[in-house]
Structures are given as C-alpha cells and as structure tokens.
Design an enzyme around this catalytic site. Structure first.
Site, short mmCIF file in Angstrom:
data_model
loop_
_atom_site.label_atom_id
_atom_site.label_comp_id
_atom_site.label_asym_id
_atom_site.label_seq_id
_atom_site.Cartn_x
_atom_site.Cartn_y
_atom_site.Cartn_z
N HIS A 18 0.86 -1.19 0.00
CA HIS A 18 0.00 0.00 0.00
C HIS A 18 0.89 1.24 0.00
O HIS A 18 2.12 1.12 -0.02
CB HIS A 18 -1.01 -0.04 1.15
N HIS A 21 4.01 1.47 2.28
CA HIS A 21 5.22 0.76 1.82
C HIS A 21 5.86 1.52 0.66
O HIS A 21 7.08 1.63 0.56
CB HIS A 21 4.89 -0.65 1.36
N CYS A 127 3.25 -11.04 20.38
CA CYS A 127 2.27 -10.47 19.44
C CYS A 127 2.65 -10.94 18.04
O CYS A 127 3.75 -10.66 17.57
CB CYS A 127 2.28 -8.94 19.50
N CYS A 130 3.42 -8.00 15.57
CA CYS A 130 4.79 -7.46 15.65
C CYS A 130 5.81 -8.55 15.36
O CYS A 130 6.96 -8.27 15.11
CB CYS A 130 5.11 -6.93 17.04
N CYS A 144 -2.20 -5.30 21.60
CA CYS A 144 -1.05 -4.58 21.06
C CYS A 144 -1.60 -3.36 20.33
O CYS A 144 -2.45 -3.50 19.44
CB CYS A 144 -0.29 -5.49 20.09
N HIS A 147 -1.24 -3.44 16.40
CA HIS A 147 -1.96 -4.42 15.58
C HIS A 147 -3.36 -4.76 16.05
O HIS A 147 -4.04 -5.58 15.45
CB HIS A 147 -1.11 -5.71 15.44
N LYS A 285 -5.69 5.46 10.23
CA LYS A 285 -4.63 4.46 10.07
C LYS A 285 -4.96 3.60 8.83
O LYS A 285 -6.13 3.29 8.60
CB LYS A 285 -4.67 3.59 11.34
N LYS A 288 -6.73 -2.87 6.55
CA LYS A 288 -7.66 -3.64 5.75
C LYS A 288 -9.06 -3.54 6.32
O LYS A 288 -10.03 -3.38 5.59
CB LYS A 288 -7.23 -5.11 5.78
N1 MSP Z 1 9.08 -7.28 7.81
C1 MSP Z 1 9.22 -6.21 8.71
C2 MSP Z 1 10.49 -5.43 8.42
C3 MSP Z 1 11.75 -6.21 8.46
S1 MSP Z 1 13.12 -5.25 8.02
C4 MSP Z 1 14.44 -6.17 8.40
C5 MSP Z 1 8.02 -5.27 8.59
N2 MSP Z 1 7.35 -5.34 7.44
S2 MSP Z 1 6.08 -4.43 7.06
O1 MSP Z 1 5.56 -4.99 5.85
O2 MSP Z 1 5.18 -4.37 8.16
O3 MSP Z 1 6.64 -3.06 6.70
C6 MSP Z 1 6.91 -2.08 7.64
C7 MSP Z 1 7.44 -0.87 6.90
O4 MSP Z 1 6.52 -0.48 5.87
C8 MSP Z 1 7.53 0.37 7.77
O5 MSP Z 1 8.70 0.43 8.51
C9 MSP Z 1 7.49 1.43 6.69
O6 MSP Z 1 8.70 1.47 6.02
C10 MSP Z 1 6.43 0.91 5.76
N3 MSP Z 1 5.08 1.30 6.18
C11 MSP Z 1 4.03 0.45 6.38
N4 MSP Z 1 2.93 1.18 6.69
C12 MSP Z 1 3.25 2.49 6.70
C13 MSP Z 1 2.52 3.67 6.87
N5 MSP Z 1 1.23 3.69 7.12
N6 MSP Z 1 3.20 4.83 6.74
C14 MSP Z 1 4.52 4.88 6.40
N7 MSP Z 1 5.22 3.78 6.24
C15 MSP Z 1 4.67 2.57 6.49
O7 MSP Z 1 7.79 -4.53 9.50
#
Ligand code: MSP
Length: 603
Positions: A18, A21, A127, A130, A144, A147, A285, A288
């Site tokens: 999304h 990311h 969790c 996390c 948590c 989440h 936030k 889904k």
């Molecule tokens: N898999 C772990 C990261 C491991 S790194 C060694 C993880 N994955 S995640 O799919 O949840 O991605 C988290 C990252 O996605 C956040 O740190 C950020 O870079 C990005 N984001 C996910 N949602 C976000 C927002 N709503 N806003 C900004 N960035 C966000 O955690």
C-alpha cells in the site's frame, strides 16, 4: 567514487503493497538515483520478509496449500508494484532464498562462536502482528496498540541472544554519533529505552514448520526478526549500509537489536538509520478492516507514477507523520506541477518554437542568475545528503517559480516587438533554468525528466549539469508536450465517507450466466466459475464452495463486477467478481428478479 548502500525494510507478504510501503521505497529510490547521478557507486536493496507466521496464516486464508507457491505469487505482485513505481533497486531479496538462509546460518554460528547464544525458557506474551515478545505495559486494553491483536501467552524453550551484554556499547555509539539515528526525536526515544536497561532476546521458536532452522537444532526455527535483519548483509562488499530507511514502527529492532547482533558478530554498524513517520489515509490508520487501503496501481493508473512519487515526498515532511488523500494529491498536481513547473517549461519551449524557429537564440548569459541557481543546487545537494527529501523537492519547485518570475519580469513577448536581443537573452537564460530543473528533478520524477530531456534534446548524465548554463545558441529543441494535465478538484463541501455518482459509475456491473462451475483441487472454499456475458466468457474464482454445490450454480443468472483488476486466487486468474449478500456464515448470491439479456448493465 564514493559508495552508497541504501536499504528499505523487507516487507511482509501477508498483503499487497500500500502507499505506506511505497512511501519508504520511493524515498529510497530517489536517494539511490540521486547518488547515481552524482557519480557514486550505489547499491539499493529492497525485498520481502517471507519467513513469518503471517505468511502461513495468509496462505491458509487464501486457500493455498503450498506456502511457497503463495509466497511466489505475492512476490510477483510486489515486484510488479515496484515496477509501476519505477523503483530502480539493484537487488531484490526474498528471505526464502537459499543465499539468504545461508547468511542467516552463518551469522547465527558466528555469534554462537562468541558464546552469545544460550538456551533458556521464555514465558510471556507474543504479538504475532509485531512478530515479537511484548510486555504488559506495552498493551492498551490488553491488546497490542499497533496491531489491535491480543498477544498470545507463551511458555517455551528458546535460544536467547545476549543482547544485554551490548547495551553499553550501543548506548555509547548512539551518544557519540548524533547522525546514527535520525531524526532527533527517534534518537532520543532509543536512548531513553536503552537507559532503562536491556534484556536478552529470544531468537528462536520451537515447533514452527515455516522458516529457517537453527543450525544444529532442527526443532527450533530462527526468530523472524533475527532472520530478517540479516538480509541487509546480502551485498557483503557494500557493507556497512550508508542508510537504512524504516518507519518508526520498527525502530527498536533496527536501532537496538540489529546493532547488538552486529557487534556480537564483529561487523561494522550501519552509518545511519532514518525512521520516518506514519502515513494515514484521510486521517485514519491504513488498515484492511477500515477498508482504506489504497492500491498504488490505481493511483498510478490515474495520476502516473511520477505524480504519485512527487506527492508522497512533497506532502509529508520526511520524518513526520502525515496524511494522504487524493484531494491533496490533486491540489499539488494542479498548483505545483501543472501551474508552476509545467507552465514554466511550456511557455519557454513554446516561445522558442514560435518566435525563434525551435532553436535556442543567441544572447547574453545572466551570470548573476547562473550563480544564484548554482547556489540553489548546492543547497539541494546538502539537503539530499541529510536525507531531507521533502525540503529538497520544495527548493526544486521554487526554482521553477523563480523561472516563471524571471520570464514574467523580462516580458520577452514585448521585447520581441521592440528589439529581439532582449527576448533572446531572456530565453537563453530560461532554457538553462529548464535544464537545471530537468537534472534536479530526475531522481524524483524519472519518466517526466526523460520526456523533458527529449524535448530539450539533451542527455542528462550527471548532477553537475544542473549547475552550469551551458546550453548554447542554435541548440535545437522539440515542440513542447504537456507534462502535467490539471485535474478537477472535488467539491470541498462533500461529506466525508460519501461516494460521488462519478465514482459509483466507475464500477461496471453486469448480469451474467454461470455456464461452468467446478471445484478447485485442494481448496475448500473456492470454486472456479465461467460466467457468460454479452459475447464473452470470464473466469470468476468465488468463495462459495461451502454454500453451493457446483452443479446448482450452472444456469444461474448472477451479478458480476467486470472491471475490477484481475487477481490470482489459488493460482487461477479471477477476471470478475460475483456479488453476494454475506450474512454471518450464510452467503446468498445476488440475482435479478426477471431474466434479462446477458451483459445487461446494472445502474
Ligand atoms: N518485515 C518487517 C520489516 C523487516 S526489516 C528487516 C516489517 N514489514 S512491514 O511490511 O510491516 O513493513 C513495515 C514498513 O513499511 C515500515 O517500517 C514502513 O517502512 C512501511 N510502512 C508500512 N505502513 C506504513 C505507513 N502507514 N506509513 C509509512 N510507512 C509505512 O515490518
């Protein structure tokens, strides 16, 4: 040549990407492209974190028996999304790849060799959102807060990593290197966390089938975070990373656990970890269950990758939390990209076309202006060095604003009548400003700049080109092509949550006839249906197997959405979606009250 190694987090594959990311990934891409343009030797790594319990759950929800097949299909989607965004990564790591598992095993053994791993019993909360152990005081109403999930109470034998042993060294490193964790607020957060003391962490879990096995003990699986962080060591020759970009949600893993692991293994620490803020959508936030996950592909299709890239970086000051809305995107597109940047480029190129036959006129370089622009470009460099991408982009747009002002105040359209030399001077300087824009914007909006470079008949190969007014008299330029089209902004008085009739009309809903229905081997929930519309047949993979025997569906008139993006379910491409009423566990397919012609539109 300086080296620049930049990473994004590796993303979980329980969902498609999304804009949150995309945000991190686009910023990393901008920085990678900027360093390349500047002549640095760049390595940009992104990828996927696949060895998570979430992967197993999501594969189950989507009826995949083969988890790796699910992971492969998700990887295709992520790679596809980054292609749409024009992400120029140098490598894409997937933690299910052997090259990664090998690194994890090696790393594990290395710190085992330092006697930093011991076996112990863990009793506490975990969790699964996390993928980490949590403590009571981190919960809000027993859940948590990140989440909205209740953690599981776990008592099990784990391998532990002696993280506490490294607390003082990590603390000292952060204190001595103010740039190590940025922005400042995040650095302070980590410092105060460390000052409260540090416990050892469990780095394995028993009884998990999916994941990397602990070397020498196949009953234990390496904790997914321990595994995931090691992905950064993939391009060993480029280590240490110059910048790990993350969001604030995963700060501690990167700023405490990871440095501890590296210190134990005897590797250098990364140069910088930058944790940006969180994006919300219309103030909420991204989630889904709230139904506000915006598919980046939809945005790109509607506005183009460059406009979305521009917006993501420009709207939210990098490091802060911020909000995404299409309305805000359209405003930036109209007010900045079309009115300021597009307008300046267009008027300069049009003027050269119509008044000077498409060739840059001879004239005097305004040396003061050239020096001013060079100063502005140097300021942008400094900002990019400090990862201040939002401010850098703002300064670039200000250059276009300056160009408009220059053009306007020199009134070349009048000067052409009274004496061409003055108009020629103005245009010669303006076309050089356009070139500065074309170079400086290239990392942010690569496709637009490619088009613009074509119009300018130039090859942009180095950042240095932004600082010199070296387009000479007689240089031919192409006819201008509009770079950004303005779009209507919505009526601001519209109530939140309501859908306009235009938006509703975007759905193409039709009446079809089920002509074939069969079960899908290995899937309890899904049926493969063929639906006849006016003159065409489409496949629908529908979750109705527990509610309708396939035979009962054949011949039924159904209501289908035909212009949804196709998705793959249980490995089959679903090209349309049947509408149904879902009443708890009961599912009832929508139909029509009187038979109608196949393909009739629902309005
Ligand atoms: N898999 C772990 C990261 C491991 S790194 C060694 C993880 N994955 S995640 O799919 O949840 O991605 C988290 C990252 O996605 C956040 O740190 C950020 O870079 C990005 N984001 C996910 N949602 C976000 C927002 N709503 N806003 C900004 N960035 C966000 O955690």
């Amino acid at each position: 040549m300086a080296k620049f190694y930049i990473t994004t987090p590796i993303y979980y594959i329980n969902a498609v990407p999304h804009i949150g990311h995309a945000y991190t990934t686009v910023v990393a891409d901008v920085l990678a492209r900027w360093h390349r343009l500047r002549g640095d030797e760049v390595f940009f790594l992104t990828g996927l974190d696949e060895n998570s319990v979430k992967t197993v759950e999501a594969a189950g929800e989507q009826d995949f028996e083969d988890i790796q097949a699910y992971a492969d299909s998700m990887a295709e989607m992520w790679v596809g999304a980054w292609r749409l965004f024009n992400i120029s990564y140098d490598d894409f790591i997937r933690t299910t790849q052997e090259r990664h598992s090998r690194n994890v095993r090696e790393f594990f053994k290395r710190i085992q060799g330092r006697e930093d791993i011991y076996k112990g019993t863990y009793e506490g909360l975990y969790c699964e959102g996390c993928e980490a152990y949590v403590t009571e005081d981190e919960l809000v109403d027993g859940k948590c807060p990140l989440h909205q999930r209740e953690p599981k109470l776990i008592k099990e034998e784990n391998y532990f990593f002696k993280l506490s042993k490294y607390r003082d060294r990590i603390l000292k490193h952060i204190e001595a290197n103010p740039g190590f964790i940025q922005p400042e607020a995040r650095r302070n957060e980590v410092l105060s966390f460390l000052r409260r003391g540090l416990k050892d962490v469990s780095i394995s879990r028993p009884g998990l089938e999916w994941g990397i096995k602990v070397p020498g003990d196949s009953t234990q699986t390496v904790w997914v975070w321990f595994d995931a962080l090691i992905n950064y060591m993939l391009p060993r020759d480029y280590w240490p990373a110059d910048a790990h970009l993350i969001a604030k949600d995963i700060l501690r893993f990167h700023c405490v656990v990871w440095p501890g692991m590296l210190l134990s293994a005897g590797y250098e620490l990364p140069r910088q970890i930058f944790a940006h803020g969180f994006l919300t959508v219309n103030g909420q936030k991204i989630s889904k269950s709230l139904g506000n996950v915006i598919d980046p592909a939809y945005l790109i299709e509607k506005y183009s990758a460059d406009v979305v890239r521009y917006f993501l970086i420009r709207e939210v000051s990098f490091g802060q939390d911020g909000d995404f809305s299409e309305e805000k995107l359209r405003t930036r597109l109209n007010d900045e990209l079309a009115d300021v940047l597009g307008n300046f480029v267009h008027r300069v190129l049009t003027f050269i076309q119509t008044r000077f036959g498409g060739k840059v006129p001879g004239g005097k370089i305004d040396e003061e202006l050239e020096a001013e622009l060079c100063g502005r470009v140097e300021e942008i460099e400094k900002l990019l060095d400090d990862l201040e991408v939002t401010q850098a982009l703002e300064r670039i747009i200000a250059i276009a604003g300056r160009g408009n002002e220059y053009f306007q105040s020199h009134r070349p359209w009048e000067a052409v009548k009274s004496g061409p030399p003055k108009a020629a001077d103005c245009l010669l300087n303006c076309i050089n400003i356009v070139k500065t824009l074309c170079v400086t914007l290239q990392p942010f909006m690569p496709s637009t700049c490619e088009k613009l470079a074509e119009q300018l008949n130039l090859r942009i190969t180095s950042w240095g080109q932004a600082k010199k007014f070296d387009i000479k008299a007689g240089h031919p330029v192409q006819k201008p092509v509009i770079l950004f089209k303005k779009l209507q902004t919505q009526n601001p008085s519209r109530q939140e949550g309501l859908v306009s009739i235009e938006d509703f009309n975007k759905l193409d809903i039709r009446i079809g006839n089920v002509v074939n229905a069969e079960s899908i081997p290995g899937s309890k929930k899904l049926l493969k249906l063929e639906v006849e519309l006016a003159g065409e047949r489409r496949v629908a993979v529908a979750g109705v197997a527990e509610h309708y025997p396939p035979k009962e569906l054949i011949g039924k008139q159904v209501v289908v959405v035909v212009n949804l993006e196709p998705v793959r379910l249980a490995g089959i491409k679903s090209e349309c979606m049947l509408l149904a009423a879902v009443d708890g566990m009961k599912i009832s397919l929508l139909s029509v009250d009187k038979p109608v012609k196949l393909g009739t539109k629902v309005e």
